[in-house]
Design a protein around this motif. Structure first.
Motif, short mmCIF file in Angstrom:
data_model
loop_
_atom_site.label_atom_id
_atom_site.label_comp_id
_atom_site.label_asym_id
_atom_site.label_seq_id
_atom_site.Cartn_x
_atom_site.Cartn_y
_atom_site.Cartn_z
N ALA A 11 -43.72 46.79 24.49
CA ALA A 11 -42.45 46.15 24.83
C ALA A 11 -41.54 46.03 23.61
N THR A 12 -42.11 45.77 22.44
CA THR A 12 -41.26 45.57 21.27
C THR A 12 -40.77 46.89 20.67
N ASP A 13 -41.44 48.00 20.98
CA ASP A 13 -41.04 49.28 20.43
C ASP A 13 -40.00 50.00 21.27
N ILE A 14 -39.65 49.46 22.41
CA ILE A 14 -38.69 50.13 23.29
C ILE A 14 -37.27 49.81 22.84
N THR A 15 -36.53 50.86 22.56
CA THR A 15 -35.15 50.67 22.11
C THR A 15 -34.15 50.96 23.23
N LEU A 16 -34.55 51.79 24.20
CA LEU A 16 -33.63 52.16 25.26
C LEU A 16 -34.33 52.10 26.61
N GLU A 46 -40.85 58.45 22.74
CA GLU A 46 -41.22 57.17 22.15
C GLU A 46 -39.98 56.29 22.05
N GLY A 47 -40.11 55.05 22.45
CA GLY A 47 -39.01 54.10 22.36
C GLY A 47 -38.07 54.10 23.55
N VAL A 48 -38.36 54.94 24.56
CA VAL A 48 -37.50 55.02 25.74
C VAL A 48 -38.34 54.77 26.98
N GLU A 49 -37.86 53.89 27.86
CA GLU A 49 -38.52 53.68 29.14
C GLU A 49 -37.56 54.04 30.26
N PHE A 50 -38.08 54.59 31.32
CA PHE A 50 -37.32 54.89 32.52
C PHE A 50 -37.80 53.94 33.61
N ILE A 51 -36.84 53.28 34.26
CA ILE A 51 -37.15 52.32 35.32
C ILE A 51 -36.45 52.75 36.59
N LEU A 52 -37.21 52.94 37.66
CA LEU A 52 -36.63 53.23 38.95
C LEU A 52 -36.63 51.96 39.77
N VAL A 53 -35.44 51.48 40.14
CA VAL A 53 -35.32 50.28 40.97
C VAL A 53 -35.16 50.76 42.41
N ASP A 54 -36.18 50.52 43.21
CA ASP A 54 -36.17 50.98 44.60
C ASP A 54 -35.61 49.89 45.50
N ALA A 55 -34.43 50.13 46.01
CA ALA A 55 -33.77 49.18 46.91
C ALA A 55 -33.81 49.72 48.34
N SER A 56 -34.87 50.43 48.67
CA SER A 56 -34.99 51.04 50.00
C SER A 56 -35.26 49.98 51.06
N PRO A 57 -34.73 50.19 52.25
CA PRO A 57 -34.93 49.20 53.30
C PRO A 57 -36.34 49.19 53.88
N GLU A 58 -37.08 50.28 53.73
CA GLU A 58 -38.41 50.36 54.32
C GLU A 58 -39.44 50.64 53.23
N ALA A 59 -40.34 49.71 53.02
CA ALA A 59 -41.38 49.90 52.02
C ALA A 59 -42.27 51.09 52.35
N ARG A 100 -37.11 46.34 29.13
CA ARG A 100 -37.69 45.83 27.89
C ARG A 100 -36.96 46.38 26.67
N GLY A 101 -36.04 47.30 26.87
CA GLY A 101 -35.32 47.90 25.75
C GLY A 101 -34.20 47.03 25.23
N ARG A 102 -33.79 47.31 24.01
CA ARG A 102 -32.67 46.56 23.41
C ARG A 102 -31.32 47.07 23.92
N SER A 103 -31.29 48.33 24.37
CA SER A 103 -30.08 48.91 24.93
C SER A 103 -30.38 49.42 26.33
N LEU A 104 -29.34 49.46 27.17
CA LEU A 104 -29.49 49.90 28.55
C LEU A 104 -28.62 51.11 28.83
N ALA A 105 -29.12 52.00 29.67
CA ALA A 105 -28.34 53.11 30.19
C ALA A 105 -28.63 53.18 31.68
N PHE A 106 -27.64 53.60 32.46
CA PHE A 106 -27.81 53.67 33.89
C PHE A 106 -27.62 55.10 34.37
#
Length: 108
Positions: A11-16, A46-59, A100-106
């Motif tokens: 968590a602390t090593d993630i910059t983006l 290293e230092g980058v995480e990708f997060i997929l936010v699933d807002a789908s209506p059907e699990a 967990r990153g210090r910076s965000l991209a969308f």
């Protein structure tokens, strides 16, 4: 002898944090395969995480998406408001809170 608390170095090593809002609607069947293709092309760095936010209506429609995320190392985060109307802003905000990153991209 007292020990120091463990620090989550991941968590602390993630910059983006790259946040991908996603809405897998049965009316738009082409989105899930496109997302799977995207996951295959993501090169984790290293230092980058990708997060997929699933807002789908059907699990139940999430299985393929979860599988693609797991294979590629993308962090899958279901939006707790599944079943309500999709709001890309809400999905982005939820992803930002999970990041967990210090910076965000969308990527949407």
């Amino acid at each position: 002898m007292p020990t120091s608390p463990q620090v989550d170095t991941l968590a602390t090593d993630i910059t983006l944090s790259v946040i991908i809002p996603f809405h897998n609607d049965k009316e738009l069947p082409h989105l899930s395969p496109r997302l799977e293709d995207l996951c295959k092309t993501i090169e984790l760095q290293e230092g980058v995480e990708f997060i997929l936010v699933d807002a789908s209506p059907e699990a139940s429609r999430a299985a393929a998406v979860i599988r693609a995320c797991a294979i590629s190392g993308v962090r899958y985060v279901p939006n707790p408001r599944q079943g309500s109307l999709f709001s890309i802003g809400e999905a982005r905000n939820f992803g930002a809170r999970c990041a967990r990153g210090r910076s965000l991209a969308f990527l949407d």
